[in-house]
Design a protein around this motif. Structure first.
Motif, PDB file in Angstrom:
ATOM      1  N   PHE A 121      79.100   7.670  42.128  1.00  0.00           N
ATOM      2  CA  PHE A 121      78.084   7.913  41.115  1.00  0.00           C
ATOM      3  C   PHE A 121      76.813   7.123  41.395  1.00  0.00           C
ATOM      4  CE2 PHE A 121      76.132   6.848  36.976  1.00  0.00           C
ATOM      5  CZ  PHE A 121      75.828   8.125  36.545  1.00  0.00           C
ATOM      6  N   MET A 122      76.961   5.886  41.822  1.00  0.00           N
ATOM      7  CA  MET A 122      75.776   5.066  42.095  1.00  0.00           C
ATOM      8  C   MET A 122      75.024   5.604  43.309  1.00  0.00           C
ATOM      9  SD  MET A 122      75.720   3.113  39.618  1.00  0.00           S
ATOM     10  CE  MET A 122      74.254   2.217  40.164  1.00  0.00           C
ATOM     11  N   SER A 123      75.727   6.168  44.283  1.00  0.00           N
ATOM     12  CA  SER A 123      75.045   6.776  45.415  1.00  0.00           C
ATOM     13  C   SER A 123      74.228   7.980  44.968  1.00  0.00           C
ATOM     14  CB  SER A 123      76.054   7.203  46.487  1.00  0.00           C
ATOM     15  OG  SER A 123      76.681   6.072  47.054  1.00  0.00           O
ATOM     16  N   ALA A 124      74.745   8.706  43.976  1.00  0.00           N
ATOM     17  CA  ALA A 124      74.005   9.850  43.447  1.00  0.00           C
ATOM     18  C   ALA A 124      72.731   9.399  42.748  1.00  0.00           C
ATOM     19  CB  ALA A 124      74.890  10.637  42.480  1.00  0.00           C
ATOM     20  N   LEU A 125      72.763   8.209  42.179  1.00  0.00           N
ATOM     21  CA  LEU A 125      71.561   7.676  41.545  1.00  0.00           C
ATOM     22  C   LEU A 125      70.544   7.204  42.583  1.00  0.00           C
ATOM     23  CD1 LEU A 125      72.970   5.587  38.552  1.00  0.00           C
ATOM     24  CD2 LEU A 125      71.916   7.838  38.513  1.00  0.00           C
ATOM     25  N   ASN A 126      71.047   6.816  43.751  1.00  0.00           N
ATOM     26  CA  ASN A 126      70.171   6.347  44.823  1.00  0.00           C
ATOM     27  C   ASN A 126      70.223   7.371  45.946  1.00  0.00           C
ATOM     28  OD1 ASN A 126      68.654   5.024  46.703  1.00  0.00           O
ATOM     29  ND2 ASN A 126      70.030   3.272  46.918  1.00  0.00           N
ATOM     30  N   SER A 127      69.362   8.391  45.872  1.00  0.00           N
ATOM     31  CA  SER A 127      69.460   9.535  46.780  1.00  0.00           C
ATOM     32  C   SER A 127      69.198   9.170  48.232  1.00  0.00           C
ATOM     33  CB  SER A 127      68.472  10.627  46.348  1.00  0.00           C
ATOM     34  OG  SER A 127      67.141  10.145  46.417  1.00  0.00           O
ATOM     35  N   THR A 128      68.614   7.993  48.505  1.00  0.00           N
ATOM     36  CA  THR A 128      68.358   7.615  49.893  1.00  0.00           C
ATOM     37  C   THR A 128      69.668   7.401  50.644  1.00  0.00           C
ATOM     38  OG1 THR A 128      68.229   5.277  49.256  1.00  0.00           O
ATOM     39  CG2 THR A 128      66.170   6.518  49.313  1.00  0.00           C
ATOM     40  N   LYS A 154      62.387  18.525  50.666  1.00  0.00           N
ATOM     41  CA  LYS A 154      61.472  18.476  49.518  1.00  0.00           C
ATOM     42  C   LYS A 154      62.209  18.108  48.243  1.00  0.00           C
ATOM     43  CE  LYS A 154      58.098  21.826  51.303  1.00  0.00           C
ATOM     44  NZ  LYS A 154      57.483  23.163  51.104  1.00  0.00           N
ATOM     45  N   GLN A 155      63.393  18.675  48.072  1.00  0.00           N
ATOM     46  CA  GLN A 155      64.165  18.360  46.875  1.00  0.00           C
ATOM     47  C   GLN A 155      64.606  16.908  46.873  1.00  0.00           C
ATOM     48  OE1 GLN A 155      67.083  21.513  47.271  1.00  0.00           O
ATOM     49  NE2 GLN A 155      66.148  22.662  45.596  1.00  0.00           N
ATOM     50  N   THR A 156      64.970  16.404  48.051  1.00  0.00           N
ATOM     51  CA  THR A 156      65.360  15.002  48.147  1.00  0.00           C
ATOM     52  C   THR A 156      64.187  14.092  47.819  1.00  0.00           C
ATOM     53  OG1 THR A 156      66.989  15.539  49.852  1.00  0.00           O
ATOM     54  CG2 THR A 156      66.352  13.234  49.644  1.00  0.00           C
ATOM     55  N   GLN A 157      63.010  14.443  48.285  1.00  0.00           N
ATOM     56  CA  GLN A 157      61.818  13.655  47.958  1.00  0.00           C
ATOM     57  C   GLN A 157      61.554  13.661  46.456  1.00  0.00           C
ATOM     58  OE1 GLN A 157      58.703  15.330  50.358  1.00  0.00           O
ATOM     59  NE2 GLN A 157      59.469  14.436  52.268  1.00  0.00           N
ATOM     60  N   THR A 158      61.776  14.806  45.827  1.00  0.00           N
ATOM     61  CA  THR A 158      61.605  14.895  44.374  1.00  0.00           C
ATOM     62  C   THR A 158      62.571  13.954  43.665  1.00  0.00           C
ATOM     63  OG1 THR A 158      60.872  17.195  44.473  1.00  0.00           O
ATOM     64  CG2 THR A 158      61.747  16.426  42.370  1.00  0.00           C
ATOM     65  N   VAL A 159      63.818  13.949  44.120  1.00  0.00           N
ATOM     66  CA  VAL A 159      64.831  13.086  43.516  1.00  0.00           C
ATOM     67  C   VAL A 159      64.493  11.618  43.732  1.00  0.00           C
ATOM     68  CG1 VAL A 159      67.259  12.403  43.614  1.00  0.00           C
ATOM     69  CG2 VAL A 159      66.639  14.820  43.692  1.00  0.00           C
ATOM     70  N   GLN A 160      63.999  11.282  44.923  1.00  0.00           N
ATOM     71  CA  GLN A 160      63.668   9.896  45.218  1.00  0.00           C
ATOM     72  C   GLN A 160      62.554   9.358  44.329  1.00  0.00           C
ATOM     73  OE1 GLN A 160      62.867  10.264  49.395  1.00  0.00           O
ATOM     74  NE2 GLN A 160      64.968   9.776  50.001  1.00  0.00           N
ATOM     75  N   LYS A 161      61.713  10.250  43.828  1.00  0.00           N
ATOM     76  CA  LYS A 161      60.621   9.834  42.951  1.00  0.00           C
ATOM     77  C   LYS A 161      61.075   9.622  41.511  1.00  0.00           C
ATOM     78  CE  LYS A 161      57.094  12.220  45.696  1.00  0.00           C
ATOM     79  NZ  LYS A 161      56.101  13.320  45.715  1.00  0.00           N
ATOM     80  N   MET A 162      62.277  10.092  41.183  1.00  0.00           N
ATOM     81  CA  MET A 162      62.807   9.905  39.830  1.00  0.00           C
ATOM     82  C   MET A 162      63.341   8.488  39.676  1.00  0.00           C
ATOM     83  SD  MET A 162      64.948  13.515  39.669  1.00  0.00           S
ATOM     84  CE  MET A 162      65.654  13.233  38.039  1.00  0.00           C
ATOM     85  N   SER A 163      63.090   7.879  38.527  1.00  0.00           N
ATOM     86  CA  SER A 163      63.637   6.551  38.266  1.00  0.00           C
ATOM     87  C   SER A 163      65.141   6.655  38.063  1.00  0.00           C
ATOM     88  CB  SER A 163      62.992   5.942  37.024  1.00  0.00           C
ATOM     89  OG  SER A 163      63.399   6.639  35.859  1.00  0.00           O
ATOM     90  N   LYS A 164      65.842   5.545  38.231  1.00  0.00           N
ATOM     91  CA  LYS A 164      67.295   5.560  38.047  1.00  0.00           C
ATOM     92  C   LYS A 164      67.659   5.905  36.606  1.00  0.00           C
ATOM     93  CE  LYS A 164      68.868   2.662  41.841  1.00  0.00           C
ATOM     94  NZ  LYS A 164      69.728   1.529  42.249  1.00  0.00           N
ATOM     95  N   VAL A 165      66.826   5.503  35.665  1.00  0.00           N
ATOM     96  CA  VAL A 165      67.084   5.824  34.263  1.00  0.00           C
ATOM     97  C   VAL A 165      67.029   7.335  34.052  1.00  0.00           C
ATOM     98  CG1 VAL A 165      66.230   5.596  31.895  1.00  0.00           C
ATOM     99  CG2 VAL A 165      66.254   3.605  33.410  1.00  0.00           C
ATOM    100  N   VAL A 166      66.011   7.971  34.627  1.00  0.00           N
ATOM    101  CA  VAL A 166      65.861   9.424  34.497  1.00  0.00           C
ATOM    102  C   VAL A 166      66.996  10.129  35.225  1.00  0.00           C
ATOM    103  CG1 VAL A 166      64.397  11.402  35.089  1.00  0.00           C
ATOM    104  CG2 VAL A 166      63.369   9.307  34.191  1.00  0.00           C
ATOM    105  N   LYS A 167      67.352   9.644  36.415  1.00  0.00           N
ATOM    106  CA  LYS A 167      68.443  10.261  37.161  1.00  0.00           C
ATOM    107  C   LYS A 167      69.772  10.131  36.421  1.00  0.00           C
ATOM    108  CE  LYS A 167      66.963   8.515  41.322  1.00  0.00           C
ATOM    109  NZ  LYS A 167      67.088   8.132  42.748  1.00  0.00           N
TER     110      LYS A 167
END
Length: 249
Positions: free
Chosen positions: A155-162, A184-197
């Motif tokens: 789950f924590m890896s899913a929060l940290n898409s890198t 592109k989708q990964t870049q979008t996810v990386q821009k999301m804060s962990k709270v939002v994710k």
């Protein structure tokens, strides 16, 4: 559509707790129906459809119980015909009703699914583009190999898409285009804060697109994903998982 109160008898809410055990031979397809059958839905069928749409996904036995409440009929063998006529009528809108057994809990589920031409179009429209990107990234990581397909992803890896290692199907002609989309989708996810994710992943779990396992530490695909994205998942799944899921879906 007419309100649910127009039915012969007000439908009771679907049970939120575990229902009776699931029957065998869970894979079900809508039966054939004539044009006359598909031309109009009864008030009871419209009521049933509204209930399915509002809940997103339901256990099949709960759906059958709702059917009996709506039509005041104990003839269980009529249930398949009842929802099959609804499924035929929905084809005009590129929608369908599907049932399938979920490996995670052994229960059979039913949902109205979108049969649009693209996989992204099949996702719930209530999702934001960022949520769709997060789901897509998590889903493909789950499908990366048989171990992740069976055990899920951290789950924590899913929060940290890198930390996610996306794969590219080089054997497909449009592999490069697909990889560009995933990047592109990964870049979008990386821009999301962990709270939002975290909030987005919790919403995906609540709507049964994803499931928490291992005391909430890992994520796997949920029953709604298998119903809505059946073909895509089987095409992308690793060999053992594909063989196992194909028997259930």
């Amino acid at each position: 559509m007419p309100p649910a109160a127009a039915a012969k008898r007000k439908a009771k809410p679907l049970a939120a707790t575990s229902p009776s055990p699931v029957k065998k031979n869970a894979k079900t397809t809508a039966p054939a129906a004539s044009n006359d059958d598909a031309s109009a839905l009864s008030v009871q069928q419209q009521c049933f459809l509204q209930a399915l749409l509002s809940r997103g996904i339901v256990e099949s036995e709960d759906a059958e119980a709702l059917y009996r409440e709506i039509v005041e009929d104990d003839a269980a063998n009529e249930f398949t015909r009842f929802w099959g006529e609804i499924a035929v009528a929905l084809k005009f809108l590129d929608l369908d009703i599907r049932t399938g057994k979920f490996e995670g809990d052994g229960k059979t589920y039913m949902a109205v699914v979108n049969q649009g031409t693209t996989e992204v179009a099949k996702l719930a429209t209530r999702m934001t583009p960022a949520e769709i990107a997060l789901f897509r990234v998590a889903m493909l990581e789950i499908l990366r190999d048989d171990s992740s397909a069976e055990r899920g992803i951290d789950f924590m890896s899913a929060l940290n898409s890198t930390e996610l290692q996306l794969t590219q199907d080089a054997s497909t002609q449009d592999g490069a285009t697909q990889m560009t989309q995933l990047e592109k989708q990964t870049q979008t996810v990386q821009k999301m804060s962990k709270v939002v994710k975290d909030a987005a992943l919790n919403d995906l779990v609540a709507e049964r697109w994803l499931e928490r396992v291992d005391d909430g530490r890992r994520l796997t695909l949920g029953p709604r994903s298998f119903l809505e994205l059946r073909e895509f998942i089987l095409a992308q799944a690793p060999e053992r998982a594909r063989a196992r899921w194909d028997k259930l879906l």
